[in-house]
Design an enzyme around this catalytic site. Sequence first.
Site, PDB file in Angstrom:
ATOM      1  N   LYS A   1      32.250  39.946  55.203  1.00  0.00           N
ATOM      2  CA  LYS A   1      32.937  40.570  54.064  1.00  0.00           C
ATOM      3  C   LYS A   1      33.082  39.590  52.904  1.00  0.00           C
ATOM      4  O   LYS A   1      32.905  39.965  51.736  1.00  0.00           O
ATOM      5  CB  LYS A   1      34.306  41.078  54.520  1.00  0.00           C
TER       6      LYS A   1
ATOM      7  N   GLY B   1      40.181  51.836  60.203  1.00  0.00           N
ATOM      8  CA  GLY B   1      40.736  53.119  60.613  1.00  0.00           C
ATOM      9  C   GLY B   1      39.873  54.273  60.162  1.00  0.00           C
ATOM     10  O   GLY B   1      39.088  54.170  59.207  1.00  0.00           O
TER      11      GLY B   1
ATOM     12  N   ILE C   1      40.734  49.837  51.023  1.00  0.00           N
ATOM     13  CA  ILE C   1      41.115  49.154  49.783  1.00  0.00           C
ATOM     14  C   ILE C   1      39.899  49.117  48.857  1.00  0.00           C
ATOM     15  O   ILE C   1      38.873  48.544  49.208  1.00  0.00           O
ATOM     16  CB  ILE C   1      41.577  47.707  50.059  1.00  0.00           C
TER      17      ILE C   1
ATOM     18  N   ARG D   1      24.475  60.615  68.699  1.00  0.00           N
ATOM     19  CA  ARG D   1      23.832  60.414  70.006  1.00  0.00           C
ATOM     20  C   ARG D   1      24.327  61.397  71.049  1.00  0.00           C
ATOM     21  O   ARG D   1      23.659  61.644  72.048  1.00  0.00           O
ATOM     22  CB  ARG D   1      24.077  58.984  70.483  1.00  0.00           C
TER      23      ARG D   1
END
EC number: 1.1.1.3
Length: 434
Positions: A203, A300, A134, A45
């Site tokens: 999740k 992260g 993970i 954007r």
Amino acid sequence: MKPVKVGICGLGTVGGGTFNVLQRNAEEISRRAGRGIEVAQIATRSPKPQFQTTGIAITNDVFAVATNPEIDIVIELVGGYTVARELVLKAIENGKHVVTANKALIAVHGNEIFAKAREKGVIVAFEAAVAGGIPVIKAIREGLSANRINWVAGIINGTGNFILTEMREKGRTFEDVLAEAQALGYAEADPTFDVEGIDAAHKLTILASIAFGIPLQFDKAYTEGITQLTTADVNYAEALGYRIKHLGVARSTPAGIELRVHPTLIPADRLIANVNGVMNAVMVNGDAAGSTLFYGAGAGMEPTASSVIADLVDVVRAMTSDPENRVPHLAFQPDSLSAHPILPIEACESAYYLRIQAKDHPGVLAQVASILSERGINIESIMQKEVEEQNGQVPMILLTHRVLEQRINDAITALEALQGVVGPVVRIRVEHLN
């Protein structure tokens, strides 16, 4: 072979990390994939001068990437439900493979998306949607494919885990730690998805589908947040040999599938009870492998990018393989998904921690024990903190044996109506994860 051309939609935290790692490790990644991977187009954007995008087509229209005939794989990192869904379906319609880190999209619209992908013979990969860096989806879907999965339990939201860790280690209040989590960027300005369990439920829905071979059913997941937990509850749990974690639990039972996210007492000596800060961990129990623990950074820039690119490599490897022999999106062949029902929380069984604020009168404890006994609820241990008496009231802490949630709900209703009990009874589920 000619390089595979990739379009990245979204150049925020995860998109930026994905672009950087692809550029930095280009040679290593191409060696693993078997051919080069080239970022040919980016949709963002606003300009991002911190990234070296010379020679790459830049657009502010994500759908231009989905319809670009030069693009082989679309990486969806815009987030949310609406635009992301339209983008992914448009990319699939145009015969493009998709990689996404969007857990909300997969949990809510995954059934539709996978059906369309199967129709078009393309792959939708989503390792980064659960637990960041993970590789737990790949582990369940492929590494544990010989097992009948009994249960999955995970700390799958770093914000909630950070808050509970600070409350336990430093005696801070929920409100105080939440404010710091927002200042550090762990929590959004509106932290509802994190602290009320919605993010974790997205999740868990994905993990349960892969573990048990059932359709994605986010709307049936039970969610309970951590906003009502106090430092006192954290300390009482510690005194009893437990840690409180915001846990997602999916368990297969003869009656159906438990799908629940809530605060949980876990014995302090369990590995998962010692996962602290913003880290994530997922335990998987299979009939052949037993219990395995997957631990690492749940979010992260580069940890999540690691999972995005792992998916990208898998898709590139599969592009020259027989589409009928690819790893199924949800681990089981689409025609073999099970119709096992998702159990309502009242039909789930657990042990319980109860905190009852009671007047310091003779006979109150006997009445409490009688109410529990009448409902077939056995008490494992009792702790009464007379030293914390305030205004003639003392906290009474009980741990019960395993019992159906409906029974504990009935007991709590009776306890709260009992003369001598002050305020609502605090209930936290207990899981030993054996």
